[in-house]
Design a protein around this motif. Structure first.
Motif, PDB file in Angstrom:
ATOM      1  N   ILE A   6       8.673  11.848   2.563  1.00  0.00           N
ATOM      2  CA  ILE A   6       8.008  10.770   1.825  1.00  0.00           C
ATOM      3  C   ILE A   6       6.628  11.214   1.355  1.00  0.00           C
ATOM      4  CG2 ILE A   6       7.213   8.366   1.951  1.00  0.00           C
ATOM      5  CD1 ILE A   6       9.220   7.940   4.199  1.00  0.00           C
ATOM      6  N   GLY A   7       5.925  11.964   2.207  1.00  0.00           N
ATOM      7  CA  GLY A   7       4.588  12.440   1.870  1.00  0.00           C
ATOM      8  C   GLY A   7       3.503  11.407   2.048  1.00  0.00           C
ATOM      9  N   VAL A   8       3.846  10.258   2.645  1.00  0.00           N
ATOM     10  CA  VAL A   8       2.881   9.177   2.866  1.00  0.00           C
ATOM     11  C   VAL A   8       3.096   8.610   4.266  1.00  0.00           C
ATOM     12  CG1 VAL A   8       2.120   6.872   2.164  1.00  0.00           C
ATOM     13  CG2 VAL A   8       2.723   8.564   0.423  1.00  0.00           C
ATOM     14  N   PHE A   9       1.988   8.381   4.982  1.00  0.00           N
ATOM     15  CA  PHE A   9       2.077   7.660   6.255  1.00  0.00           C
ATOM     16  C   PHE A   9       0.988   6.605   6.281  1.00  0.00           C
ATOM     17  CE2 PHE A   9       1.033   6.771  10.675  1.00  0.00           C
ATOM     18  CZ  PHE A   9       2.295   6.475  11.187  1.00  0.00           C
ATOM     19  N   ASN A  10       1.397   5.358   6.563  1.00  0.00           N
ATOM     20  CA  ASN A  10       0.497   4.206   6.537  1.00  0.00           C
ATOM     21  C   ASN A  10       0.406   3.609   7.939  1.00  0.00           C
ATOM     22  OD1 ASN A  10      -0.912   1.869   6.098  1.00  0.00           O
ATOM     23  ND2 ASN A  10       0.491   1.026   4.561  1.00  0.00           N
ATOM     24  N   PHE A  11      -0.752   3.762   8.586  1.00  0.00           N
ATOM     25  CA  PHE A  11      -0.934   3.245   9.939  1.00  0.00           C
ATOM     26  C   PHE A  11      -0.838   1.717   9.991  1.00  0.00           C
ATOM     27  CE2 PHE A  11      -2.774   7.138  12.014  1.00  0.00           C
ATOM     28  CZ  PHE A  11      -2.004   7.046  13.181  1.00  0.00           C
ATOM     29  N   PHE A  12      -1.129   1.046   8.866  1.00  0.00           N
ATOM     30  CA  PHE A  12      -1.091  -0.411   8.858  1.00  0.00           C
ATOM     31  C   PHE A  12       0.336  -0.935   9.063  1.00  0.00           C
ATOM     32  CE2 PHE A  12      -5.130   0.318   6.718  1.00  0.00           C
ATOM     33  CZ  PHE A  12      -5.939  -0.640   7.310  1.00  0.00           C
ATOM     34  N   GLU A  13       1.329  -0.112   8.802  1.00  0.00           N
ATOM     35  CA  GLU A  13       2.711  -0.510   9.017  1.00  0.00           C
ATOM     36  C   GLU A  13       3.115  -0.368  10.485  1.00  0.00           C
ATOM     37  OE1 GLU A  13       5.060   1.811   6.361  1.00  0.00           O
ATOM     38  OE2 GLU A  13       4.667   0.504   4.635  1.00  0.00           O
ATOM     39  N   HIS A  14       2.211   0.198  11.286  1.00  0.00           N
ATOM     40  CA  HIS A  14       2.556   0.466  12.692  1.00  0.00           C
ATOM     41  C   HIS A  14       1.490  -0.078  13.635  1.00  0.00           C
ATOM     42  CE1 HIS A  14       5.734   3.147  11.244  1.00  0.00           C
ATOM     43  NE2 HIS A  14       4.843   3.610  10.388  1.00  0.00           N
ATOM     44  N   LEU A  15       0.763  -1.124  13.200  1.00  0.00           N
ATOM     45  CA  LEU A  15      -0.265  -1.719  14.050  1.00  0.00           C
ATOM     46  C   LEU A  15       0.370  -2.257  15.331  1.00  0.00           C
ATOM     47  CD1 LEU A  15      -2.457  -3.613  11.412  1.00  0.00           C
ATOM     48  CD2 LEU A  15      -3.008  -1.511  12.643  1.00  0.00           C
TER      49      LEU A  15
ATOM     50  N   LEU B  86       0.819  -1.214   0.000  1.00  0.00           N
ATOM     51  CA  LEU B  86       0.000   0.000   0.000  1.00  0.00           C
ATOM     52  C   LEU B  86       0.851   1.262   0.000  1.00  0.00           C
ATOM     53  CD1 LEU B  86      -2.894  -0.839   2.489  1.00  0.00           C
ATOM     54  CD2 LEU B  86      -3.124  -0.275   0.071  1.00  0.00           C
ATOM     55  N   THR B  87       1.913   1.257   0.775  1.00  0.00           N
ATOM     56  CA  THR B  87       2.760   2.448   0.867  1.00  0.00           C
ATOM     57  C   THR B  87       3.403   2.764  -0.478  1.00  0.00           C
ATOM     58  OG1 THR B  87       3.210   2.013   3.209  1.00  0.00           O
ATOM     59  CG2 THR B  87       4.708   3.507   2.058  1.00  0.00           C
TER      60      THR B  87
ATOM     61  N   LEU C  86       0.379  13.418   9.831  1.00  0.00           N
ATOM     62  CA  LEU C  86       1.739  12.905  10.021  1.00  0.00           C
ATOM     63  C   LEU C  86       2.521  12.930   8.707  1.00  0.00           C
ATOM     64  CD1 LEU C  86       0.841   9.875  12.308  1.00  0.00           C
ATOM     65  CD2 LEU C  86       1.980  11.981  13.029  1.00  0.00           C
ATOM     66  N   ALA C  87       1.835  12.612   7.603  1.00  0.00           N
ATOM     67  CA  ALA C  87       2.504  12.625   6.298  1.00  0.00           C
ATOM     68  C   ALA C  87       2.970  14.031   5.934  1.00  0.00           C
ATOM     69  CB  ALA C  87       1.559  12.086   5.227  1.00  0.00           C
ATOM     70  N   LYS C  88       2.210  15.043   6.347  1.00  0.00           N
ATOM     71  CA  LYS C  88       2.545  16.432   6.022  1.00  0.00           C
ATOM     72  C   LYS C  88       3.694  16.964   6.865  1.00  0.00           C
ATOM     73  CE  LYS C  88      -1.901  18.256   4.359  1.00  0.00           C
ATOM     74  NZ  LYS C  88      -1.420  18.884   3.131  1.00  0.00           N
ATOM     75  N   LYS C  89       3.799  16.478   8.109  1.00  0.00           N
ATOM     76  CA  LYS C  89       4.776  17.055   9.036  1.00  0.00           C
ATOM     77  C   LYS C  89       5.942  16.109   9.303  1.00  0.00           C
ATOM     78  CE  LYS C  89       1.262  19.960  11.232  1.00  0.00           C
ATOM     79  NZ  LYS C  89       0.539  20.301  12.490  1.00  0.00           N
ATOM     80  N   GLN C  90       5.708  15.077  10.091  1.00  0.00           N
ATOM     81  CA  GLN C  90       6.798  14.195  10.496  1.00  0.00           C
ATOM     82  C   GLN C  90       7.382  13.386   9.334  1.00  0.00           C
ATOM     83  OE1 GLN C  90       4.060  14.657  12.255  1.00  0.00           O
ATOM     84  NE2 GLN C  90       4.826  15.457  14.209  1.00  0.00           N
ATOM     85  N   PHE C  91       6.555  13.116   8.294  1.00  0.00           N
ATOM     86  CA  PHE C  91       7.024  12.306   7.166  1.00  0.00           C
ATOM     87  C   PHE C  91       6.936  13.113   5.867  1.00  0.00           C
ATOM     88  CE2 PHE C  91       5.860   9.431  10.504  1.00  0.00           C
ATOM     89  CZ  PHE C  91       6.793   8.405  10.437  1.00  0.00           C
TER      90      PHE C  91
END
Length: 428
Positions: free
Chosen positions: A163-172, A119-120, A155-160
């Motif tokens: 990359i411009g993408v943040f996927n919560f499924f990668e951090h379950l 997905l990412t 999170l994608a706008k600031k901390q990431f």
């Protein structure tokens, strides 16, 4: 794991990004876009945000900062922004079939049935494609609920940002550290009042709200708050809305570029507003049952006599015919207009909207009579104004001088919607 997969695509600093597409010199330069009449800041580049300029700040208060930091200032160019939005959404639809256009610069996606191995990587590719095809940078958040997708986008706008993408499924199982980074006031559906209330009770971030007892939340924040907490815990309460809801009203209001004192000047503005409302109603396939017309002076100028008034007109039958709307709106304006005042703003609002399919015809009138509906005339009017220029064909009541028109001294060209304003390539 939750069976739903949502994503939120959000255009970065959208209005500013639209200006940068056609003026690359603005890239990485502080830039703002102003509201109607060049009054307040409605869009800021990241460079301007870093200078501490807030949304809605009056531009006259920023004069020294603008000069010192060499901030580029532009008037709002909504025809350009609307067309660029359409291009972004069309690009997204090429890759994802299930799309909900949430606003001019945001779209929810349902990726549940999208068979992609990663997905990412898919979202990174989508982001790059949107930028390649339109020039607009976007951020994408992916999560099991729409609320979490919104949070992931933050999170994608600031901390990431890189990359411009943040996927919560990668951090379950490890969401806590990321939810703590999101202030409770940044959550979808949490307004100023609830933010103040939650902060007073030491609930400052998304994780602390997520951890609250659901019964307590429902008691103090109603059902909406209950659903918010459920979504933060991965339980989807909101699905994609691919069919937009019927609008409750459609309004067209403007502040005048200079004070208006004569009835005929204000009539021109109200006639223009009414035609535009007719166009919007026909586009949405809706009919208005009532019209509200209002006028007011500048309440910020205490040195002037103050007056404001409005009137609601019940239409003989529900309609989206611009001729009827103009006629009725002008009738209402004459009822509330008073001489001796300097008017700053006027507006027309269509109320009691119903679908075109619910139109009720007059018992004594043939429903197929063109004189009754004037559908062909309105369709021709819309077609010409859409394909050539939004004001190619207008009504005499709108006048030609438009002395009431807004101040837009720093407006860019309508590069994509007006043949006369297309970009020109000049060989040196």
């Amino acid at each position: 794991m939750n069976s739903r997969i949502f994503a939120l695509v959000d255009c970065n600093n959208f209005y500013v990004s639209c200006e940068r597409v056609f003026n690359p010199k603005l890239e990485n330069k502080p830039t703002v876009v102003l509201s109607n009449n060049d009054g307040c800041v409605i869009a800021r580049s990241q460079e301007v945000k870093d200078l501490g300029v807030t949304m809605g700040a009056p531009i006259f208060k920023l004069k020294e900062l603008v000069e010192r930091e060499k901030i580029n200032v532009y008037s709002a160019n909504f025809p350009l922004y609307g067309d660029m939005s359409h291009r972004v959404m069309a690009t997204i639809s090429e890759f994802v079939p299930d799309v909900e256009i949430y606003s001019i610069d945001e779209a929810f996606l349902d990726l549940t049935n999208l068979r992609v191995p990663d997905l990412t990587k898919f979202c990174i590719k989508l982001r790059k494609t949107i930028y390649k095809w339109t020039g607009i940078p976007v951020s994408i958040g992916v999560a099991p609920t729409k609320t979490l997708a919104k949070a992931a986008n933050k999170l994608a706008k600031k901390q990431f940002r890189d990359i411009g993408v943040f996927n919560f499924f990668e951090h379950l199982g490890n969401e806590e550290e990321f939810l703590k980074l999101i202030p409770v006031g940044d959550l979808w559906g949490v307004g100023r009042a609830y933010t103040k209330f939650l902060n007073q009770h030491n609930i400052n971030n998304a994780f602390e709200l997520k951890s609250l007892d659901i019964g307590y939340v429902k008691q103090v924040m109603t059902v909406a708050g209950e659903r918010l907490v459920m979504e933060l815990n991965g339980e989807p309460c909101y699905l994609l809305e691919k069919n937009p809801k019927l609008k409750k009203n459609i309004a067209f209001t403007r502040s005048f570029g200079e004070y208006q004192t004569k009835l005929d000047q204000v009539e021109e503005a109200v006639a223009y507003f009414s035609r535009k409302i007719g166009e919007k109603l026909r586009k949405e396939k809706e009919l208005a049952q009532f019209l509200q017309v209002f006028i007011l002076t500048n309440f910020h100028n205490k040195n002037l006599p103050q007056y404001h008034n409005s009137v609601i007109i019940k239409l003989e039958r529900p309609t989206n015919n611009s001729i009827t709307l103009i006629k009725e709106a002008l009738r209402g304006l004459k009822y509330i207009f008073k001489d001796g005042y300097q008017y700053k703003k006027a507006g027309v609002i269509s109320l009691g909207l119903i679908p075109e399919s619910h139109r009720q015809y007059d018992f004594f009138c043939d429903p197929n009579d063109e004189k009754y509906l004037q559908k062909d005339l309105m369709a021709t009017l819309d077609k010409i104004n859409f394909e050539v220029n939004s004001d190619s064909v207008k009504f005499a009541a709108e006048g030609v001088s438009r002395k009431w028109w807004m101040n837009q001294t720093k407006k860019s060209q309508r590069y994509t919607t007006n043949w006369k304003e297309l970009p020109k390539a000049i060989a040196e």
